[in-house]
Scaffold this active site. Structure first.
Site, PDB file in Angstrom:
ATOM      1  N   ASP A   9     -11.993  28.247 -18.070  1.00 21.77           N
ATOM      2  CA  ASP A   9     -10.849  27.676 -18.164  1.00 21.77           C
ATOM      3  C   ASP A   9      -9.505  28.668 -18.284  1.00 21.77           C
ATOM      4  O   ASP A   9      -8.597  28.346 -19.136  1.00 21.77           O
ATOM      5  CB  ASP A   9     -10.664  26.689 -19.305  1.00 21.77           C
ATOM      6  CG  ASP A   9     -11.741  25.634 -19.447  1.00 21.77           C
ATOM      7  OD1 ASP A   9     -12.528  25.691 -18.383  1.00 21.77           O
ATOM      8  OD2 ASP A   9     -11.764  24.945 -20.315  1.00 21.77           O
ATOM      9  N   ASP A  51     -10.863  22.644 -16.915  1.00 26.61           N
ATOM     10  CA  ASP A  51     -10.559  21.439 -17.510  1.00 26.61           C
ATOM     11  C   ASP A  51      -9.792  20.716 -16.209  1.00 26.61           C
ATOM     12  O   ASP A  51      -8.701  21.015 -15.644  1.00 26.61           O
ATOM     13  CB  ASP A  51      -9.367  21.333 -18.542  1.00 26.61           C
ATOM     14  CG  ASP A  51     -10.179  21.276 -19.971  1.00 26.61           C
ATOM     15  OD1 ASP A  51     -11.600  21.111 -20.008  1.00 26.61           O
ATOM     16  OD2 ASP A  51      -9.669  20.991 -20.830  1.00 26.61           O
ATOM     17  N   LYS A  98     -14.696  20.202 -15.121  1.00 19.83           N
ATOM     18  CA  LYS A  98     -15.014  19.338 -15.951  1.00 19.83           C
ATOM     19  C   LYS A  98     -14.387  18.553 -16.717  1.00 19.83           C
ATOM     20  O   LYS A  98     -12.846  18.578 -16.631  1.00 19.83           O
ATOM     21  CB  LYS A  98     -15.702  20.219 -17.019  1.00 19.83           C
ATOM     22  CG  LYS A  98     -14.949  21.225 -17.886  1.00 19.83           C
ATOM     23  CD  LYS A  98     -15.541  22.274 -18.505  1.00 19.83           C
ATOM     24  CE  LYS A  98     -14.632  23.286 -19.146  1.00 19.83           C
ATOM     25  NZ  LYS A  98     -13.745  23.023 -20.167  1.00 19.83           N
ATOM     26  N   CYS A 156     -13.855  26.434 -25.634  1.00 19.32           N
ATOM     27  CA  CYS A 156     -14.676  26.015 -24.343  1.00 19.32           C
ATOM     28  C   CYS A 156     -15.514  27.364 -23.928  1.00 19.32           C
ATOM     29  O   CYS A 156     -16.671  27.332 -23.500  1.00 19.32           O
ATOM     30  CB  CYS A 156     -13.832  25.752 -23.296  1.00 19.32           C
ATOM     31  SG  CYS A 156     -12.994  24.296 -23.475  1.00 19.32           S
TER      32      CYS A 156
END
Length: 204
Positions: A9, A51, A98, A156
């Site tokens: 991320d 993300d 995701k 994350c």
């Protein structure tokens, strides 16, 4: 043993100036890029996670609690959901998106998607069902050790590392190549990861 590097991320949405900017995010992105350029030959497999929220339900909230609900961030198709410029130029081949239609913290919840398409819920579900997942990709690559870096350590990065341990990988998180949302949350995350048998070290 074959090693993989997971870059979690590293997106403008999580760096200074982003919707959920973490202090030190841009500097971490640059350090990760330097590390990849110096060490990529040591890895059998390198992947990024992002993300990539399309309709994540209650994960986005106008009145977020910053625990289970958050301001709008990582919106699929927006510049801030793309990879950080320092990471984008590295030419990494494998990208796992995701959280398209749900909350998602771990990279192991994503699907490999090397495009910037806005996929339908059915397409995402199908990709999951046929094994376009990080777990399957690492297994196919013969990986036994996983190094995890990225943003944010307290969320994350931690969840990705913990899932890798649950899948019996030997896991290392490079402390100088990640940053937590806050020092307090960072301390808690590091305790949780250490308890799970994850090595927390400096990159070399």
């Amino acid at each position: 043993m074959s090693k993989a590097l997971i870059v979690v991320d590293v997106q403008p949405t999580f760096c200074e100036g982003g919707e959920l900017g973490v202090e030190g995010g841009n500097a971490v992105a640059e350090r990760i890029a330097d590390y990849v350029n110096a060490h990529r030959g040591e890895y059998a497999y390198i992947a990024t996670t992002q993300d990539w929220h399309i309709e994540p339900g209650a994960h986005w909230s106008a009145e977020p609690d910053f625990v289970d609900t958050w301001p709008k961030h990582g919106a699929a198709g927006t510049p801030n959901a793309e990879l950080h410029p320092a990471i984008k130029v590295l030419g990494i081949e494998h990208h796992f998106k995701k959280g398209q239609y749900s909350a998602a913290y771990s990279g192991f919840e994503g699907i490999e998607d090397n495009t910037d398409r806005i996929q339908t819920r059915e397409e995402v579900d199908y990709a999951q069902s046929v094994g376009k997942t990080l777990a399957d990709a690492l297994k196919t690559a013969g990986v036994s050790r996983v190094d995890v870096v990225g943003i944010a350590e307290s969320h994350c990065v931690k969840d990705t590392a913990l899932d890798a341990r649950k899948l019996s990988f030997e896991v290392t998180v490079f402390e100088d190549l990640t940053v937590p949302v806050s020092e307090e949350l960072g301390v808690a995350a590091r305790k949780q990861m250490t308890a799970a048998g994850i090595a927390l070290v400096e990159s070399r």
